[in-house]
Structures are given as structure tokens and as C-alpha cells.
Design a protein around this motif. Structure first.
Motif, short mmCIF file in Angstrom:
data_model
loop_
_atom_site.label_atom_id
_atom_site.label_comp_id
_atom_site.label_asym_id
_atom_site.label_seq_id
_atom_site.Cartn_x
_atom_site.Cartn_y
_atom_site.Cartn_z
N THR A 1 0.86 -1.18 0.00
CA THR A 1 0.00 0.00 0.00
C THR A 1 0.90 1.23 0.00
OG1 THR A 1 -1.73 -1.18 1.21
CG2 THR A 1 -1.81 1.23 1.24
N SER A 2 0.86 1.98 -1.07
CA SER A 2 1.72 3.16 -1.17
C SER A 2 1.28 4.22 -0.17
CB SER A 2 1.64 3.75 -2.59
OG SER A 2 2.16 2.84 -3.53
N TRP A 3 2.24 4.81 0.50
CA TRP A 3 1.95 5.89 1.44
C TRP A 3 2.42 7.22 0.89
CZ3 TRP A 3 6.48 8.26 2.39
CH2 TRP A 3 7.65 7.49 2.42
N LEU A 4 1.81 8.28 1.35
CA LEU A 4 2.23 9.64 1.07
C LEU A 4 2.26 10.38 2.40
CD1 LEU A 4 -0.14 8.77 -1.23
CD2 LEU A 4 0.93 10.71 -2.37
N GLY A 5 3.36 11.05 2.69
CA GLY A 5 3.47 11.69 3.99
C GLY A 5 4.51 12.78 4.03
N VAL A 6 4.58 13.43 5.16
CA VAL A 6 5.48 14.57 5.37
C VAL A 6 6.73 14.09 6.10
CG1 VAL A 6 5.70 16.87 6.38
CG2 VAL A 6 3.48 16.10 5.50
N LEU A 7 7.90 14.53 5.59
CA LEU A 7 9.18 14.22 6.22
C LEU A 7 9.98 15.51 6.33
CD1 LEU A 7 8.64 11.81 3.76
CD2 LEU A 7 10.14 10.64 5.38
N ALA A 8 11.00 15.49 7.19
CA ALA A 8 11.78 16.71 7.45
C ALA A 8 13.27 16.39 7.47
CB ALA A 8 11.36 17.32 8.78
N PRO A 9 14.13 17.39 7.26
CA PRO A 9 15.57 17.16 7.39
C PRO A 9 15.94 16.70 8.80
CG PRO A 9 15.12 19.28 6.33
CD PRO A 9 13.82 18.77 6.85
N VAL A 10 16.93 15.83 8.90
CA VAL A 10 17.43 15.39 10.20
C VAL A 10 17.94 16.61 10.97
CG1 VAL A 10 19.23 14.04 11.35
CG2 VAL A 10 18.01 13.08 9.40
N GLY A 11 17.60 16.67 12.25
CA GLY A 11 18.00 17.79 13.09
C GLY A 11 16.95 18.85 13.24
N THR A 12 15.83 18.70 12.56
CA THR A 12 14.74 19.67 12.70
C THR A 12 14.22 19.66 14.13
OG1 THR A 12 14.09 19.41 10.38
CG2 THR A 12 12.44 20.31 11.87
N ASP A 13 13.95 20.84 14.67
CA ASP A 13 13.46 21.01 16.03
C ASP A 13 12.25 20.10 16.28
OD1 ASP A 13 12.39 21.90 18.44
OD2 ASP A 13 12.57 24.02 17.95
N PRO A 14 12.29 19.30 17.36
CA PRO A 14 11.13 18.45 17.67
C PRO A 14 9.81 19.22 17.80
CG PRO A 14 13.01 17.79 18.99
CD PRO A 14 13.42 19.05 18.28
N ALA A 15 9.88 20.48 18.22
CA ALA A 15 8.66 21.28 18.30
C ALA A 15 8.07 21.53 16.91
CB ALA A 15 8.95 22.62 19.00
N ALA A 16 8.96 21.73 15.93
CA ALA A 16 8.49 21.91 14.55
C ALA A 16 7.90 20.61 14.02
CB ALA A 16 9.65 22.37 13.66
N ILE A 17 8.55 19.48 14.35
CA ILE A 17 8.04 18.18 13.92
C ILE A 17 6.64 17.95 14.50
CG2 ILE A 17 8.38 15.67 14.05
CD1 ILE A 17 10.46 17.03 12.31
N ALA A 18 6.49 18.21 15.79
CA ALA A 18 5.20 18.00 16.44
C ALA A 18 4.12 18.91 15.86
CB ALA A 18 5.33 18.24 17.94
N ALA A 19 4.48 20.16 15.60
CA ALA A 19 3.51 21.11 15.06
C ALA A 19 3.06 20.70 13.66
CB ALA A 19 4.11 22.51 15.04
N MET A 20 4.03 20.31 12.82
CA MET A 20 3.66 19.94 11.45
C MET A 20 2.93 18.61 11.41
SD MET A 20 4.38 22.48 9.60
CE MET A 20 4.53 22.08 7.86
N ALA A 21 3.23 17.72 12.36
CA ALA A 21 2.48 16.46 12.44
C ALA A 21 1.02 16.74 12.77
CB ALA A 21 3.10 15.55 13.49
#
Length: 322
Positions: free
Chosen positions: A247-267
Motif C-alpha cells: 500500500t503506497s503511502w504519502l506523507g510529510v518528512l523533514a531534514p534530520v536535526g529539525t526542532d522536535p517542536a516543529a516536527i510536532a507542530a507539522m504532524a
């Protein structure tokens, strides 16, 4: 202030008190997309961006970087500064690219990038044209076993997930079928509709209008469960071929080292963008199913794909080199 005013003020505070409110980018945010404008992946990106623009104070833009099965956009995301201003809308081709090492240096989506959130999925579907007289999977099997003119089939591109699914199915059935190489779903469609291919194995996105008007017919989905897009179509497991699931997925990824707060917000933004009845309808119109997850679950899903598909991809590569 009236009780109603207090209530509305509390609702507004609640809407902006989650992870998205706790992080603010210090400039415009780019969403890199590895496919051309107007296609399903690009359309999904723009659905996601609508929600991001509504929740973030900075501009959010889509940047299409096409080529190499999404790897050009993925490589650009890997090189980007991890400042929370660059994200990738990637898809499952990154898994296959990495496993077959094509292009050289293909991005590992769990090591070179940070999975943020899955947005949607699309199953691999085995399809025939309606005029072929093949109305169900057992009729396709009979055609593949028949003597005479050899059967032919096509994935959208050699070496892709759809190629691996088709080869696994043919091998498990113990039949012969000639794989015809094409350069994408749009390229194979004319020959498929003209009756030059016995079947195709592809995502339903490009084929959706033909499935809906009855020009083509879906016989099976290579997924763990039936697709909400094609609820009457059985899985290969139901048809006696368990374990063929991509099952093909489509999703959001970020550069390694991105602030966890930014990861959580964009998730949070990503999951919100594909939730609700309107989002489901918009995704269904482009052949996608909403399937939002958080960061850790998304990472686990990708890691599972990498492990599960490694031997199948190696087998197909061996066949292509013979």
C-alpha cells in the motif's frame, strides 16, 4: 464580557494552544514535492498546505522538484537546513528507490530524513479492460494459464513497487506473462485501453475515471485489507495469495536535526489536513485514502516496508539483470 464571549475566547485559545501554537517558523515554509503540478501527490500537498497556511503566521509554499522517482526532491530536503522551514511531501517510491539503489545514493527515508506524519495511502490494484471479457480474478488466472498468445502486463515503470507486486503475483501463480516496460502510468494507459495488455498493476489514481465509467475493471488489490476506494474488490490474500501487500503511502518528512517542536507542530497540521468528511471526499476524487499517523508510527511503518520488501526487490532486480 458575556458568557458567550468568554466561551468563544476559550475556543480560540484551545485552537492555538497545541504544538502548532508552540512553534513559529522564522520565515516562509517550503513543502517540496517530487512530482509535477496537477497530479495526485501535488494535489495532496496543496490540501495539506491549506491547513498549514491557516495555522501558521508565515507563508507556506509548494515547490515541485520532479524526477528520479521523487529522489530529487528528497535529496533537496536532506540538504536543506533543519530550521523548520523545509519539509518534504514524499511517497513510498522512496522505499523502493533506496532498496534498489537507483538512483545511486537514493535517500533512506528513516535515516536521512525524519518521518513527520503519514497523510494518505493508495493500494496497488490489478486491472483489466472491460472489453477483454475478464470479469474476475479467476478468469484472469485462466487467461494466464491458457496456451497460445502469451499474456502481457505492465507496471507504470520497471523496478517500481507496482513492478514488484506484479512479478510476485505472476511467480506465486506459477504462470508466464511478459512484462512490457513503460515510462509512467500515462504512457501505458493508451495501450491498456486499446487491448494490447492483458492486465496492469498500478495505483488507481490515473485509472480512477476509467474504473468509474466501466472502461476498466479492478480484479484485486495488493493490500492487507480492502480499499475504501474499491470496497467490492477482494485482496490478493482473499484470492489465495497472502503476503503480497504494498500500500503506497504519502506523507510529510523533514531534514534530520529539525526542532522536535516543529516536527510536532507539522504532524498536528498534517493529520488535521486529511481529517473530516470534506478531506475524505477530496482525496477520494484523486484516488487516495486518508490515513493520518503521528511521527513515531510513521517511522515504524516505513521501517517495516524497508524490511518486508528487501527480498522481493532483490528478486526483481535479479530478473531484470538476466
Amino acid at each position: 464580557m458575556t458568557k458567550r464571549s468568554w466561551f468563544l475566547a476559550l475556543l480560540a485559545l484551545a485552537a492555538f494552544s497545541g504544538p502548532a501554537a508552540a512553534w513559529t517558523p522564522d520565515g516562509p515554509v517550503r513543502i517540496l514535492v517530487g512530482s509535477a503540478a496537477g497530479g495526485p501527490t501535488d494535489s495532496l500537498a496543496r490540501i495539506f498546505v491549506e491547513t498549514a497556511r491557516a495555522r501558521l503566521p508565515q507563508p507556506v509554499v509548494v515547490e515541485n522538484l520532479t524526477g528520479a522517482g521523487g529522489n530529487i526532491a528528497a535529496a533537496a530536503a536532506v540538504r536543506a537546513r533543519p530550521d523548520g522551514r523545509t519539509f518534504l511531501l514524499g511517497y513510498a517510491a522512496l522505499v523502493i528507490n533506496n532498496l534498489r539503489g537507483d538512483p545511486p545514493g537514493a535517500v533512506d527515508p528513516t535515516q536521512s530524513l525524519v518521518p513527520v506524519a503519514r497523510l494518505a495511502t493508495s493500494p496497488a490494484v490489478v486491472m483489466t479492460r472491460a472489453s477483454s471479457g475478464i470479469e474476475e480474478f479467476k478468469a484472469l488466472l485462466a487467461r494466464l494459464r491458457a496456451k497460445g498468445e502469451p499474456a502481457s502486463w505492465a507496471p507504470p515503470l520497471p523496478g517500481t513497487a507496482m513492478h514488484v507486486v506484479g512479478e510476485q503475483m505472476v511467480a506465486r501463480l506459477g504462470v508466464q506473462a511478459v512484462m512490457i516496460p513503460y515510462r509512467g502510468s500515462a504512457a501505458l494507459l493508451p495501450d491498456f485501453l486499446a487491448g494490447r495488455l492483458t492486465f496492469v498493476c498500478d495505483n488507481p489514481t490515473v485509472h480512477l475515471s476509467y474504473l468509474q465509467d466501466g472502461s476498466t475493471r479492478a480484479l484485486a488489490v495488493a493490500a492487507a485489507q480492502r480499499s475504501a476506494l474499491l470496497p467490492e474488490v477482494p485482496t490478493l490474500a482473499e484470492l489465495g495469495l497472502p503476503g503480497i501487500d504494498f500500500t503506497s503511502w504519502l506523507g510529510v518528512l523533514a531534514p534530520v536535526g529539525t526542532d522536535p517542536a516543529a516536527i510536532a507542530a507539522m504532524a498536528e497540521i498534517a493529520q488535521a489536513s486529511v481529517s473530516g468528511a470534506e478531506a475524505r471526499a477530496r482525496l477520494a476524487a484523486i484516488g487516495l485514502e486518508p490515513a493520518p499517523t503521528g511521527s513515531e508510527e510513521f517511522r515504524g511503518l516505513i521501517a517495516g516496508d524497508l524490511a518486508r520488501w528487501k527480498p522481493a526487490v532483490a528478486a526483481v532486480q535479479g530478473q531484470m539483470q538476466q
